[in-house]
Design a protein around this motif. Structure first.
Motif, short mmCIF file in Angstrom:
data_model
loop_
_atom_site.label_atom_id
_atom_site.label_comp_id
_atom_site.label_asym_id
_atom_site.label_seq_id
_atom_site.Cartn_x
_atom_site.Cartn_y
_atom_site.Cartn_z
N ILE A 99 34.09 53.75 62.04
CA ILE A 99 33.89 52.45 61.41
C ILE A 99 32.85 51.69 62.24
O ILE A 99 32.95 51.66 63.47
CB ILE A 99 35.22 51.68 61.32
CG1 ILE A 99 36.18 52.42 60.38
CG2 ILE A 99 35.00 50.24 60.86
CD1 ILE A 99 37.58 51.85 60.33
N PRO A 100 31.86 51.09 61.59
CA PRO A 100 30.84 50.34 62.34
C PRO A 100 31.48 49.31 63.28
O PRO A 100 32.47 48.67 62.92
CB PRO A 100 30.03 49.66 61.23
CG PRO A 100 30.21 50.56 60.05
CD PRO A 100 31.61 51.07 60.15
N THR A 101 30.93 49.19 64.45
CA THR A 101 31.34 48.31 65.56
C THR A 101 32.54 48.84 66.35
O THR A 101 32.85 48.30 67.40
CB THR A 101 31.63 46.84 65.14
OG1 THR A 101 32.90 46.75 64.51
CG2 THR A 101 30.53 46.25 64.29
N ALA A 102 33.20 49.87 65.85
CA ALA A 102 34.39 50.39 66.54
C ALA A 102 34.01 51.00 67.89
O ALA A 102 32.96 51.62 68.03
CB ALA A 102 35.11 51.43 65.69
N GLN A 103 34.89 50.81 68.84
CA GLN A 103 34.77 51.48 70.12
C GLN A 103 35.77 52.64 70.11
O GLN A 103 36.65 52.69 69.25
CB GLN A 103 35.07 50.52 71.26
CG GLN A 103 34.04 49.40 71.34
CD GLN A 103 34.29 48.48 72.52
OE1 GLN A 103 34.77 48.90 73.57
NE2 GLN A 103 33.98 47.21 72.34
N PHE A 182 33.01 52.95 51.94
CA PHE A 182 32.33 52.16 52.95
C PHE A 182 31.55 53.05 53.90
O PHE A 182 31.94 54.18 54.18
CB PHE A 182 33.33 51.31 53.73
CG PHE A 182 34.07 50.32 52.85
CD1 PHE A 182 33.45 49.63 51.83
CD2 PHE A 182 35.42 50.10 53.06
CE1 PHE A 182 34.13 48.73 51.04
CE2 PHE A 182 36.12 49.19 52.28
CZ PHE A 182 35.47 48.51 51.25
N LYS A 183 30.45 52.52 54.41
CA LYS A 183 29.58 53.27 55.32
C LYS A 183 30.21 53.45 56.68
O LYS A 183 30.98 52.60 57.13
CB LYS A 183 28.24 52.56 55.45
CG LYS A 183 27.45 52.59 54.17
CD LYS A 183 26.09 52.00 54.33
CE LYS A 183 25.43 52.07 52.97
NZ LYS A 183 24.08 51.70 52.94
N THR A 184 29.86 54.55 57.30
CA THR A 184 30.31 54.84 58.65
C THR A 184 29.11 54.82 59.59
O THR A 184 27.96 54.85 59.15
CB THR A 184 31.01 56.20 58.74
OG1 THR A 184 30.09 57.22 58.35
CG2 THR A 184 32.25 56.25 57.88
N ALA A 185 29.39 54.78 60.87
CA ALA A 185 28.35 54.86 61.89
C ALA A 185 28.55 56.15 62.65
O ALA A 185 29.60 56.79 62.57
CB ALA A 185 28.45 53.66 62.83
N SER A 186 27.54 56.56 63.41
CA SER A 186 27.66 57.76 64.24
C SER A 186 26.91 57.52 65.54
O SER A 186 26.15 56.57 65.67
CB SER A 186 27.12 58.98 63.51
OG SER A 186 25.76 58.81 63.23
N VAL A 187 27.15 58.41 66.50
CA VAL A 187 26.47 58.35 67.78
C VAL A 187 25.45 59.47 67.79
O VAL A 187 25.78 60.63 67.56
CB VAL A 187 27.47 58.50 68.96
CG1 VAL A 187 26.75 58.50 70.29
CG2 VAL A 187 28.52 57.41 68.89
N LYS A 188 24.22 59.13 68.08
CA LYS A 188 23.15 60.15 68.08
C LYS A 188 23.13 60.89 69.39
O LYS A 188 23.35 60.47 70.44
CB LYS A 188 21.80 59.50 67.84
CG LYS A 188 21.74 58.74 66.53
CD LYS A 188 21.84 59.65 65.36
CE LYS A 188 21.80 58.84 64.07
NZ LYS A 188 22.32 59.42 62.96
#
Length: 188
Positions: A99-103, A182-188
């Motif tokens: 989830i965007p902003t999640a740590q 909903f959109k997700t985020a990822s770590v490059k």
């Protein structure tokens, strides 16, 4: 004995027998089809009930609250001061999508009544407290993969144990988030 000598013309009795068979088939087929499609609905309800009861019991035991997908999305959309924590493994899950902003802070699936660094990827209770911050009233939302996953339960329970007062578990987790489109985020 009566015999219908004209075989090209169906007998009166054959027509009504065929009509009866066709009518019965039209009535029985939908019932059998729905039984085939929904035959496990009662068994599925028992499974759903068990999941709901387990979630309720975990929530009561953990002392946290629950939050749903729409409310998590609204918190983010409205820029609320909330810390969202993904309790799943970094490499296999968080790095790929979250989830965007999640740590991220790993917790085990099975119960962790005592802190165990081996179950938290070598991170300590102090590391967790540092991530959560000093504001004990800040809104904290913990999630993992899906409702049956115990990682978010462990994370939320530990936040409550450490004295945080505004602790939520998002049981649907990343599956519900994605299921809502909903959109997700990822770590490059």
């Amino acid at each position: 004995m009566l015999v219908d000598k004209d075989l090209s013309r169906p007998s009166h009795r054959g027509f009504w027998l065929n009509a009866f068979i066709l009518g019965a088939a039209l009535l029985i087929f939908p019932l059998s089809a729905s039984a085939g499609l929904f035959g496990n609905k009662f068994e599925n309800e028992v499974k759903t009930e068990q999941v709901a009861i387990n979630l309720h019991n975990e929530t009561m035991q953990g002392g946290y609250q629950l939050i749903n997908t729409a409310k998590v999305k609204a918190l983010l959309d409205n820029g609320k001061d909330v810390l969202i924590i993904d309790a799943m493994p970094f490499k296999d899950s968080y790095k790929k999508e979250h989830i965007p902003t999640a740590q991220q802070f790993l917790f085990p699936v099975s119960s962790m009544p005592e802190w165990n660094n081996a179950e938290t990827n070598g991170q300590s209770e102090q590391d967790f407290t540092q991530m959560l911050g000093t504001d004990k009233d800040k809104m904290l939302v913990f999630y993992c993969g899906f409702v049956k996953c115990g990682r978010s339960h462990n994370a939320a329970t530990w936040a409550v144990k450490l004295g945080y007062n505004n602790v939520y578990r998002y049981p649907g987790g990343i599956y519900a988030w994605k299921g809502a489109g909903f959109k997700t985020a990822s770590v490059k």
